[in-house]
Design a protein around this motif. Structure first.
Motif, PDB file in Angstrom:
ATOM      1  N   PRO A 306       6.920  15.781 -38.346  1.00 31.74           N
ATOM      2  CA  PRO A 306       5.476  16.558 -38.103  1.00 31.74           C
ATOM      3  C   PRO A 306       5.480  16.927 -36.768  1.00 31.74           C
ATOM      4  N   ASN A 307       6.612  16.203 -35.847  1.00 33.58           N
ATOM      5  CA  ASN A 307       6.336  16.487 -34.391  1.00 33.58           C
ATOM      6  C   ASN A 307       7.588  17.100 -34.055  1.00 33.58           C
ATOM      7  N   LYS A 308       7.361  18.458 -33.586  1.00 37.16           N
ATOM      8  CA  LYS A 308       8.434  19.382 -32.868  1.00 37.16           C
ATOM      9  C   LYS A 308       9.233  18.590 -32.154  1.00 37.16           C
ATOM     10  N   PHE A 309       8.664  17.923 -31.213  1.00 32.10           N
ATOM     11  CA  PHE A 309       9.592  17.127 -30.181  1.00 32.10           C
ATOM     12  C   PHE A 309      10.684  16.372 -30.739  1.00 32.10           C
ATOM     13  N   VAL A 310       9.988  15.478 -31.624  1.00 27.89           N
ATOM     14  CA  VAL A 310      11.132  14.517 -32.529  1.00 27.89           C
ATOM     15  C   VAL A 310      11.873  15.678 -33.263  1.00 27.89           C
ATOM     16  N   PHE A 311      11.573  16.305 -33.911  1.00 31.03           N
ATOM     17  CA  PHE A 311      12.430  17.338 -34.765  1.00 31.03           C
ATOM     18  C   PHE A 311      13.793  17.872 -33.997  1.00 31.03           C
ATOM     19  N   LEU A 312      13.377  18.514 -32.762  1.00 28.95           N
ATOM     20  CA  LEU A 312      14.262  19.059 -31.621  1.00 28.95           C
ATOM     21  C   LEU A 312      15.263  17.996 -31.494  1.00 28.95           C
ATOM     22  N   LEU A 313      14.543  16.675 -31.016  1.00 27.67           N
ATOM     23  CA  LEU A 313      15.719  15.664 -30.641  1.00 27.67           C
ATOM     24  C   LEU A 313      16.553  15.173 -31.511  1.00 27.67           C
ATOM     25  N   VAL A 314      16.250  15.311 -32.956  1.00 25.03           N
ATOM     26  CA  VAL A 314      16.902  14.999 -33.996  1.00 25.03           C
ATOM     27  C   VAL A 314      18.142  15.893 -34.132  1.00 25.03           C
ATOM     28  N   ILE A 315      17.669  17.335 -34.177  1.00 26.32           N
ATOM     29  CA  ILE A 315      18.665  18.404 -34.021  1.00 26.32           C
ATOM     30  C   ILE A 315      19.629  18.239 -32.974  1.00 26.32           C
ATOM     31  N   ASN A 316      19.398  17.916 -32.030  1.00 25.09           N
ATOM     32  CA  ASN A 316      20.394  17.708 -30.681  1.00 25.09           C
ATOM     33  C   ASN A 316      21.149  16.428 -30.913  1.00 25.09           C
ATOM     34  N   LEU A 317      20.640  15.327 -31.384  1.00 25.21           N
ATOM     35  CA  LEU A 317      21.417  14.240 -31.447  1.00 25.21           C
ATOM     36  C   LEU A 317      22.629  14.397 -32.983  1.00 25.21           C
ATOM     37  N   PHE A 318      21.952  15.124 -33.857  1.00 28.83           N
ATOM     38  CA  PHE A 318      23.060  15.414 -35.094  1.00 28.83           C
ATOM     39  C   PHE A 318      24.154  16.257 -34.542  1.00 28.83           C
ATOM     40  N   LEU A 319      23.662  17.283 -33.711  1.00 26.42           N
ATOM     41  CA  LEU A 319      24.719  18.506 -33.352  1.00 26.42           C
ATOM     42  C   LEU A 319      25.724  17.678 -32.127  1.00 26.42           C
ATOM     43  N   LEU A 320      25.276  17.056 -31.442  1.00 28.59           N
ATOM     44  CA  LEU A 320      25.921  16.172 -30.592  1.00 28.59           C
ATOM     45  C   LEU A 320      27.032  15.253 -31.048  1.00 28.59           C
ATOM     46  N   PHE A 321      26.462  14.452 -32.247  1.00 29.43           N
ATOM     47  CA  PHE A 321      27.481  13.847 -32.937  1.00 29.43           C
ATOM     48  C   PHE A 321      28.379  14.545 -33.556  1.00 29.43           C
ATOM     49  N   ILE A 322      28.090  15.535 -34.510  1.00 27.28           N
ATOM     50  CA  ILE A 322      29.193  16.501 -34.936  1.00 27.28           C
ATOM     51  C   ILE A 322      30.049  17.188 -34.250  1.00 27.28           C
ATOM     52  N   GLY A 323      29.570  17.468 -32.875  1.00 23.37           N
ATOM     53  CA  GLY A 323      30.602  18.117 -32.047  1.00 23.37           C
ATOM     54  C   GLY A 323      31.661  17.025 -31.414  1.00 23.37           C
ATOM     55  N   CYS A 324      31.387  15.763 -31.526  1.00 25.61           N
ATOM     56  CA  CYS A 324      32.511  14.801 -31.393  1.00 25.61           C
ATOM     57  C   CYS A 324      33.586  14.725 -32.170  1.00 25.61           C
ATOM     58  N   PHE A 325      33.226  15.222 -33.228  1.00 31.78           N
ATOM     59  CA  PHE A 325      34.101  15.180 -34.472  1.00 31.78           C
ATOM     60  C   PHE A 325      34.771  16.337 -35.110  1.00 31.78           C
ATOM     61  N   MET A 326      34.102  17.477 -34.915  1.00 30.84           N
ATOM     62  CA  MET A 326      34.333  18.637 -35.407  1.00 30.84           C
ATOM     63  C   MET A 326      34.425  19.941 -34.585  1.00 30.84           C
ATOM     64  N   GLU A 327      35.557  20.848 -34.717  1.00 26.75           N
ATOM     65  CA  GLU A 327      35.876  21.915 -33.902  1.00 26.75           C
ATOM     66  C   GLU A 327      34.624  22.690 -33.872  1.00 26.75           C
ATOM     67  N   GLY A 328      34.110  23.394 -32.915  1.00 25.49           N
ATOM     68  CA  GLY A 328      32.985  24.177 -32.551  1.00 25.49           C
ATOM     69  C   GLY A 328      32.693  25.376 -33.683  1.00 25.49           C
ATOM     70  N   THR A 329      33.935  26.190 -33.806  1.00 25.43           N
ATOM     71  CA  THR A 329      33.698  27.156 -34.667  1.00 25.43           C
ATOM     72  C   THR A 329      33.364  26.919 -36.082  1.00 25.43           C
ATOM     73  N   ALA A 330      34.191  25.759 -36.528  1.00 26.46           N
ATOM     74  CA  ALA A 330      33.968  25.350 -37.843  1.00 26.46           C
ATOM     75  C   ALA A 330      32.592  24.723 -38.011  1.00 26.46           C
ATOM     76  N   ALA A 331      32.044  23.963 -36.867  1.00 32.96           N
ATOM     77  CA  ALA A 331      30.569  23.506 -37.159  1.00 32.96           C
ATOM     78  C   ALA A 331      29.428  24.629 -37.074  1.00 32.96           C
ATOM     79  N   ILE A 332      29.837  25.567 -36.625  1.00 27.80           N
ATOM     80  CA  ILE A 332      28.825  26.737 -36.550  1.00 27.80           C
ATOM     81  C   ILE A 332      28.963  27.494 -37.656  1.00 27.80           C
ATOM     82  N   LEU A 333      29.878  27.748 -38.456  1.00 27.53           N
ATOM     83  CA  LEU A 333      30.012  28.321 -39.650  1.00 27.53           C
ATOM     84  C   LEU A 333      29.595  27.432 -40.866  1.00 27.53           C
TER      85      LEU A 333
END
Length: 424
Positions: A306-333
């Motif tokens: 429900p909260n946009k602030f929390v939603f964006l925080l979750v997105i950022n944390l998820f993408l930062l975690f993915i970025g630690c393990f997956m190459e950027g182009t692959a993650a984007i696609l």
């Protein structure tokens, strides 16, 4: 789909090329769900049939021509003359040079590999610690995919159907903010460690450095004006920029020899081949995810926050975690067709959503264990990867602060595109 995803994860740890992994998993899923096999061929080839995607090899070619043509040395000399007199001047020159080169190469690896050797060696000669030199070289390379032109940005826009022009313009302010925040960090380190500063240059020194770098500095100017005035498309601008790089390398600076061209073209073809292979197989993989309704289910789950602030925080944390393990182009696609619509559904503009994703994943190039720029910098400087990782970690702070500003202050990414292209 569960079986296919398990196979995908297992194959990731085998060292198999990503595009082979994606192709195998996609074919397996299509076969298991009795989908027509012709769809595999159609979806795979469809991804390559994009006019916008043609920009990618020309941006790669532009960066390779600039690197081979000795442009990087002239840019670094100019940046060092301009800011070398402030505390930690060469660290600031490192950042400015990365920002300038970002307007030509569009990738973090090209920045770290092309500029890194010159910057680190110059900083060593006047007494900078290797740890600090490697850290600022690695951290500033993140500017490459943020400040346009940006190869990851082109791939992302092609994948989700976003405007490349708007995203390019939208990346300017975030790139500048990132450079400023890194500069603050350099100042703190430099005062604490008493790093040297250059003697104040006279007018003649500044003029000579500017004159040497002028042709190189004009490359991003020509590129920006061509795109932002609407004279040409992004793809046509990439072709013009690559041709301009060839001209100044051969006839302007004369550091690029005709005998170098075959190797430059070969390197460009190799990089383009890998990128295009990933794009093509990721397209069919995304189609499989759509059939399994994973994007729809994940979007519903995310937008239920429900909260946009929390939603964006979750997105950022998820993408930062993915970025630690997956190459950027692959993650984007793989992830952009899922996350970009989810962010738009929560009221985030398309341009801001794309920039949030790009910045998150590009921070991943300097975060272990996969962070490729850390290993490129380690190789260039002949310093252990562990030392580079440890030294670079504090520089993640200014990068993350910039990410938060981009996430929660929409005007940073939206103001300039709205001004240039119109919109609310």
């Amino acid at each position: 789909m569960t079986v296919a995803l398990i196979v995908f994860i297992i194959l990731l740890f085998t060292g198999l090329p990503l595009y082979v992994n994606l192709g195998i998993v996609s074919f397996l899923y299509m076969f298991m769900t009795h989908q027509p096999m012709m769809a595999v061929v159609q979806r795979t080839t469809q991804a390559a049939n994009s006019f916008t995607m043609i920009a990618a090899p020309f941006f790669i070619l532009m960066g390779n021509l600039m690197n081979t043509g000795g442009v990087t040395r002239k840019l670094f000399r100019f940046a060092n003359v301009i800011v070398g007199t402030v505390p930690g001047g060469m660290g600031h020159a490192n950042i400015i040079c990365s920002a300038l080169f970002a307007g030509m190469s569009g990738t973090a690896v090209a920045d770290a590999g092309g500029l890194g050797n010159i910057e680190i060696e110059a900083m060593r000669e006047i007494g900078y610690d290797d740890d600090f030199s490697c850290a600022i070289t690695a951290a500033s390379s993140v500017l490459g995919p943020i400040i346009p032109p940006s190869l990851p940005m082109v791939i992302l826009c092609v994948t989700v159907g976003a405007s490349v022009g708007r995203c390019f313009v939208g990346g300017l302010f975030p790139g500048i903010l990132m450079a400023i925040s890194l500069g603050v960090m350099v100042t703190i380190y430099s005062k604490k460690r008493h790093y040297p500063r250059n003697p104040r240059p006279n007018g003649h020194d500044i003029w000579v450095a500017f004159k040497e770098a002028f042709l190189a500095l004009m490359a991003p100017v020509i590129l920006f004006l061509a795109i932002y005035t609407g004279i040409v498309t992004t793809t046509e601008a990439a072709i013009i920029a690559a041709f301009y790089s060839l001209l100044i390398g051969i006839f302007g600076y004369r550091d690029l020899k005709w005998k170098d061209i075959p190797q430059v073209m070969l390197s460009t073809c190799e990089t383009t081949g890998v990128v295009l292979s990933i794009v093509m197989t990721a397209n069919i993989f995304g189609y499989c995810l759509t059939i399994a309704q994973i994007p729809q289910k994940l979007t519903m789950a995310l937008t239920s926050i429900p909260n946009k602030f929390v939603f964006l925080l979750v997105i950022n944390l998820f993408l930062l975690f993915i970025g630690c393990f997956m190459e950027g182009t692959a993650a984007i696609l793989i992830l952009s067709p899922i996350l970009i619509p989810a962010m738009e559904a929560m009221g985030v503009s398309e341009t801001q959503a794309c920039l949030i994703m790009i910045v998150n994943l590009m921070i991943g190039v300097v975060t272990p264990p996969v962070g490729i720029v850390l290993y490129v910098t380690s190789n260039v400087a002949k310093v252990s990867a562990n030392r580079v990782i440890k030294a670079t970690t504090p520089f993640l702070i200014p990068l993350l602060i910039t990410l938060l500003l981009i996430t929660y202050v929409p005007a940073i990414t939206n103001f300039l595109p709205n001004l240039v292209y119109g919109g609310l």
